[in-house]
Design a protein around this motif. Structure first.
Motif, mmCIF file in Angstrom:
data_model
loop_
_atom_site.group_PDB
_atom_site.id
_atom_site.type_symbol
_atom_site.label_atom_id
_atom_site.label_comp_id
_atom_site.label_asym_id
_atom_site.label_seq_id
_atom_site.Cartn_x
_atom_site.Cartn_y
_atom_site.Cartn_z
ATOM 1 N N VAL A 10 -7.605 -62.528 51.041
ATOM 2 C CA VAL A 10 -7.597 -61.321 51.842
ATOM 3 C C VAL A 10 -8.903 -60.649 51.373
ATOM 4 C CG1 VAL A 10 -6.674 -59.091 52.429
ATOM 5 C CG2 VAL A 10 -5.247 -61.131 51.763
ATOM 6 N N SER A 11 -9.754 -60.527 52.305
ATOM 7 C CA SER A 11 -11.195 -60.086 52.112
ATOM 8 C C SER A 11 -11.326 -58.641 52.617
ATOM 9 C CB SER A 11 -12.185 -60.779 52.420
ATOM 10 O OG SER A 11 -12.285 -61.998 51.727
ATOM 11 N N GLU A 12 -10.702 -58.445 53.634
ATOM 12 C CA GLU A 12 -10.872 -56.936 54.322
ATOM 13 C C GLU A 12 -9.770 -56.132 54.248
ATOM 14 O OE1 GLU A 12 -11.716 -58.132 58.316
ATOM 15 O OE2 GLU A 12 -13.731 -59.403 57.745
ATOM 16 N N TYR A 13 -10.044 -54.705 54.062
ATOM 17 C CA TYR A 13 -8.822 -53.703 53.763
ATOM 18 C C TYR A 13 -9.383 -52.549 54.748
ATOM 19 C CZ TYR A 13 -7.422 -56.730 49.949
ATOM 20 O OH TYR A 13 -7.185 -57.650 49.140
ATOM 21 N N PRO A 14 -8.226 -51.697 55.051
ATOM 22 C CA PRO A 14 -8.544 -50.349 55.935
ATOM 23 C C PRO A 14 -9.189 -49.381 55.112
ATOM 24 C CG PRO A 14 -6.286 -50.625 55.286
ATOM 25 C CD PRO A 14 -6.732 -51.804 54.793
ATOM 26 N N THR A 54 -5.895 -66.252 56.643
ATOM 27 C CA THR A 54 -7.018 -65.282 56.256
ATOM 28 C C THR A 54 -6.854 -63.709 56.717
ATOM 29 O OG1 THR A 54 -8.628 -66.101 58.108
ATOM 30 C CG2 THR A 54 -8.776 -67.028 56.133
ATOM 31 N N ASN A 55 -6.981 -62.749 55.994
ATOM 32 C CA ASN A 55 -7.008 -61.296 56.518
ATOM 33 C C ASN A 55 -5.515 -61.232 57.101
ATOM 34 O OD1 ASN A 55 -9.148 -60.540 54.944
ATOM 35 N ND2 ASN A 55 -10.455 -61.253 56.774
ATOM 36 N N PRO A 56 -4.514 -61.823 56.681
ATOM 37 C CA PRO A 56 -3.005 -61.528 57.146
ATOM 38 C C PRO A 56 -2.757 -60.017 56.842
ATOM 39 C CG PRO A 56 -2.651 -62.675 55.383
ATOM 40 C CD PRO A 56 -4.273 -62.654 55.435
ATOM 41 N N ASP A 57 -1.542 -59.628 57.881
ATOM 42 C CA ASP A 57 -0.887 -58.291 57.413
ATOM 43 C C ASP A 57 0.103 -58.852 56.494
ATOM 44 O OD1 ASP A 57 1.295 -59.194 58.996
ATOM 45 O OD2 ASP A 57 0.433 -57.976 60.567
ATOM 46 N N ARG A 58 0.829 -57.646 56.098
ATOM 47 C CA ARG A 58 2.097 -57.882 55.068
ATOM 48 C C ARG A 58 3.057 -58.989 55.710
ATOM 49 N NH1 ARG A 58 6.833 -53.572 53.358
ATOM 50 N NH2 ARG A 58 8.008 -55.000 52.479
ATOM 51 N N ALA A 59 3.624 -58.332 57.030
ATOM 52 C CA ALA A 59 4.628 -59.143 57.528
ATOM 53 C C ALA A 59 4.174 -60.780 57.868
ATOM 54 C CB ALA A 59 4.864 -58.700 59.174
ATOM 55 N N GLN A 60 3.036 -60.946 58.029
ATOM 56 C CA GLN A 60 2.581 -62.368 58.222
ATOM 57 C C GLN A 60 2.672 -62.926 57.083
ATOM 58 O OE1 GLN A 60 -1.129 -61.441 60.027
ATOM 59 N NE2 GLN A 60 -0.792 -62.293 61.906
ATOM 60 N N LEU A 98 0.894 -57.916 46.061
ATOM 61 C CA LEU A 98 0.012 -58.745 46.446
ATOM 62 C C LEU A 98 -0.601 -57.924 47.747
ATOM 63 C CD1 LEU A 98 1.170 -62.485 46.211
ATOM 64 C CD2 LEU A 98 -0.297 -60.955 44.628
ATOM 65 N N THR A 99 -1.989 -57.764 48.023
ATOM 66 C CA THR A 99 -2.462 -56.911 49.208
ATOM 67 C C THR A 99 -2.546 -57.624 50.213
ATOM 68 O OG1 THR A 99 -4.663 -57.382 48.391
ATOM 69 C CG2 THR A 99 -3.491 -55.216 47.542
ATOM 70 N N ALA A 100 -2.441 -56.930 51.509
ATOM 71 C CA ALA A 100 -2.474 -57.634 52.617
ATOM 72 C C ALA A 100 -3.730 -57.107 53.694
ATOM 73 C CB ALA A 100 -1.277 -57.410 53.418
ATOM 74 N N HIS A 101 -4.140 -57.446 54.596
ATOM 75 C CA HIS A 101 -5.216 -56.896 55.433
ATOM 76 C C HIS A 101 -4.834 -55.185 55.880
ATOM 77 C CE1 HIS A 101 -8.534 -56.319 58.342
ATOM 78 N NE2 HIS A 101 -7.662 -56.270 59.339
ATOM 79 N N ASN A 102 -3.563 -54.995 55.849
ATOM 80 C CA ASN A 102 -3.247 -53.691 56.295
ATOM 81 C C ASN A 102 -2.804 -52.899 55.155
ATOM 82 O OD1 ASN A 102 -0.832 -55.357 56.111
ATOM 83 N ND2 ASN A 102 0.108 -53.913 57.144
ATOM 84 N N THR A 103 -2.895 -53.616 53.925
ATOM 85 C CA THR A 103 -2.559 -52.623 52.514
ATOM 86 C C THR A 103 -3.360 -51.269 52.378
ATOM 87 O OG1 THR A 103 -1.805 -54.514 51.583
ATOM 88 C CG2 THR A 103 -2.453 -52.636 50.240
ATOM 89 N N ALA A 104 -2.574 -50.289 52.531
ATOM 90 C CA ALA A 104 -3.366 -49.019 52.450
ATOM 91 C C ALA A 104 -3.162 -48.240 51.090
ATOM 92 C CB ALA A 104 -2.885 -48.202 53.336
ATOM 93 N N VAL A 111 0.418 -47.490 49.325
ATOM 94 C CA VAL A 111 1.469 -47.222 50.180
ATOM 95 C C VAL A 111 2.164 -48.474 50.072
ATOM 96 C CG1 VAL A 111 1.901 -46.906 52.658
ATOM 97 C CG2 VAL A 111 0.078 -45.869 51.554
ATOM 98 N N LYS A 112 3.428 -48.651 49.494
ATOM 99 C CA LYS A 112 3.996 -49.906 49.009
ATOM 100 C C LYS A 112 4.424 -50.662 50.229
ATOM 101 C CE LYS A 112 6.619 -48.030 45.838
ATOM 102 N NZ LYS A 112 7.654 -47.700 44.884
ATOM 103 N N SER A 113 4.642 -50.057 51.411
ATOM 104 C CA SER A 113 5.330 -50.675 52.544
ATOM 105 C C SER A 113 4.191 -51.447 53.258
ATOM 106 C CB SER A 113 5.898 -49.509 53.751
ATOM 107 O OG SER A 113 4.832 -48.776 53.998
ATOM 108 N N THR A 114 2.800 -51.491 52.766
ATOM 109 C CA THR A 114 1.935 -52.259 53.509
ATOM 110 C C THR A 114 1.338 -53.537 52.552
ATOM 111 O OG1 THR A 114 0.074 -50.759 52.649
ATOM 112 C CG2 THR A 114 0.869 -50.082 54.506
ATOM 113 N N ALA A 115 2.083 -53.632 51.346
ATOM 114 C CA ALA A 115 1.781 -54.661 50.702
ATOM 115 C C ALA A 115 3.043 -55.479 49.988
ATOM 116 C CB ALA A 115 1.120 -54.188 49.108
ATOM 117 N N VAL A 116 2.740 -56.794 49.526
ATOM 118 C CA VAL A 116 3.747 -57.832 49.147
ATOM 119 C C VAL A 116 4.286 -57.558 47.865
ATOM 120 C CG1 VAL A 116 4.455 -60.037 49.436
ATOM 121 C CG2 VAL A 116 2.938 -59.085 51.102
#
Length: 383
Positions: A10-14, A54-60, A98-104, A111-116
């Motif tokens: 994961v390289s890109e974040y909001p 690569t750069n997946p969201d949390r659900a993925q 662990l952070t995801a592309h949509n981790t905020a 925002v824990k609902s956006t991370a794993v």
């Protein structure tokens, strides 16, 4: 027995809402792609399936981990989870995310609902029957950004073994719970992942020469190389005895380059970071005997010498700034002392390195002052 892996970068974040957003990591997705390529190579990794994200969201991320670490796997299956990106410590729960592309983050808070959560990962791994599980985390748990190096997010100490540990499981991390994990300013990959792959692809990590790179051999090689380049990093491995010896990859059939690399490492070590004229003669003869081309030999030598050269450059930079501080004031002012401590962290220098540099500078300055005093006040000899 089958081998399955899920590889995440994961390289890109909001953009942050308020203050304290996550900084992009230039090499995290490249780390994942490089790891996936080696695991997928039938002559090295030999994995039956490699799931690259690569750069997946949390659900993925959670879905991929659950499917790879399926309850339908057998006890003998080898399963691997690799992650490169930001790792965040949640202060309230005390667990790693662990952070995801949509981790905020909102005003600096995750925002824990956006991370794993590591608890969710632990659940997937524990439910899986496999007793050969490997977790590789190229992320760190204290926040700071060094000049030329991007520190991966998080802070404070926590018990990673308690969070992710288990029977037949090995956990490899790029740093301890209180240290930084770095992205280089130069190069394609992060420091730890780069050396992990170097040991695997060259076969240099296979210390017992059994044709396999076990988990502990891969980590031991990477740890040694990382510490030679960045003293501020101390990669860790957490495992039970059976987890250490899981076969991670095969050694490539062609070991000629490995043998030459080992000789280069030997002469560079005895030469304290350089190749002496005697070592040069021996290596030139080895090239002829092994059939190594001049270009390949130069590439191997450059790779071996790089961490030593980087360390030497960092020591020189610190020494120059210390000399500047001493020119301003001797003893050094508190303001300059704090700045030098920050520089020490950025350069990854140990306390021993800094103490030795300061001793050299102070001794040299004392000798200079004594010489100047002698010129101004020469000793008169009685006639």
């Amino acid at each position: 027995m089958a081998k399955y892996a899920v590889v995440i970068g994961v390289s890109e974040y909001p953009k942050a809402t308020g203050d304290g957003g996550l900084k992009p990591l230039l090499r995290a997705t490249k780390d994942a792609e490089a790891i996936a390529e080696v695991l997928d190579n039938p002559d090295i990794g030999g994995f039956d399936e490699v799931k690259l994200l690569t750069n997946p969201d949390r659900a993925q991320i959670e879905t991929a981990i659950e499917l790879v670490f399926s309850i339908r796997r057998s006890k003998q299956d080898v399963l691997l989870l690799y992650f490169s990106g930001h790792g965040i410590k949640d202060f309230r729960s005390g667990h790693l995310f662990l952070t995801a592309h949509n981790t905020a983050k909102f005003d600096g808070d995750l925002v824990k609902s956006t991370a794993v959560s590591s608890i969710a990962v632990h659940g997937f791994l524990t439910d899986c029957p496999s007793k050969r599980q490997i977790v590789i985390l190229d992320c760190c748990y204290s926040g700071a950004f060094a000049e030329g190096l991007n520190a991966k997010d998080g802070s404070h100490t926590f018990d990673l073994q308690a969070d992710l540990g288990g029977e037949g499981r090995a956990i490899l991390t790029s740093s301890s719970s209180v240290e930084l994990s770095y992205e280089r300013e130069e190069g394609e990959l992060s420091v730890y992942t780069d050396y992990l792959l170097e040991g695997i692809k060259t076969g240099s990590a296979d210390k017992n020469e059994d044709g396999w790179v076990s988990v502990d051999e891969a980590h031991s090689y990477a740890q040694k190389r990382v510490k030679s380049e960045a003293n501020g990093m101390n990669p860790k491995i957490y495992s039970s005895e059976d987890g250490y010896k899981i076969h991670l990859t095969k050694v490539p059939v062609v070991l000629v380059s490995k043998r030459y690399r080992e000789q280069v490492e030997k002469y560079v070590k005895t030469g304290k970071g350089r190749i002496s004229p005697i070592g040069r003669k021996n290596l030139d003869r080895s090239c002829q005997e092994l059939g190594i081309s001049k270009i390949e030999a130069q590439q191997i030598e450059k790779s071996v010498l790089f961490p030593y050269q980087r360390q030497a450059a960092n020591l020189t930079e610190y020494k120059e700034m210390l000399a500047f501080a001493l020119d301003e004031s001797n003893p050094i002012t508190e303001e300059h002392r704090i700045e030098l401590q920050d520089l020490q962290k950025h350069l990854g220098l140990s306390k021993q390195d800094v103490n030795e540099i300061e001793k050299q500078c102070l001794d040299k300055r004392k000798q200079y002052e004594e010489f100047q005093n002698l010129l101004l006040n020469p000793v008169r000899v009685r006639e």
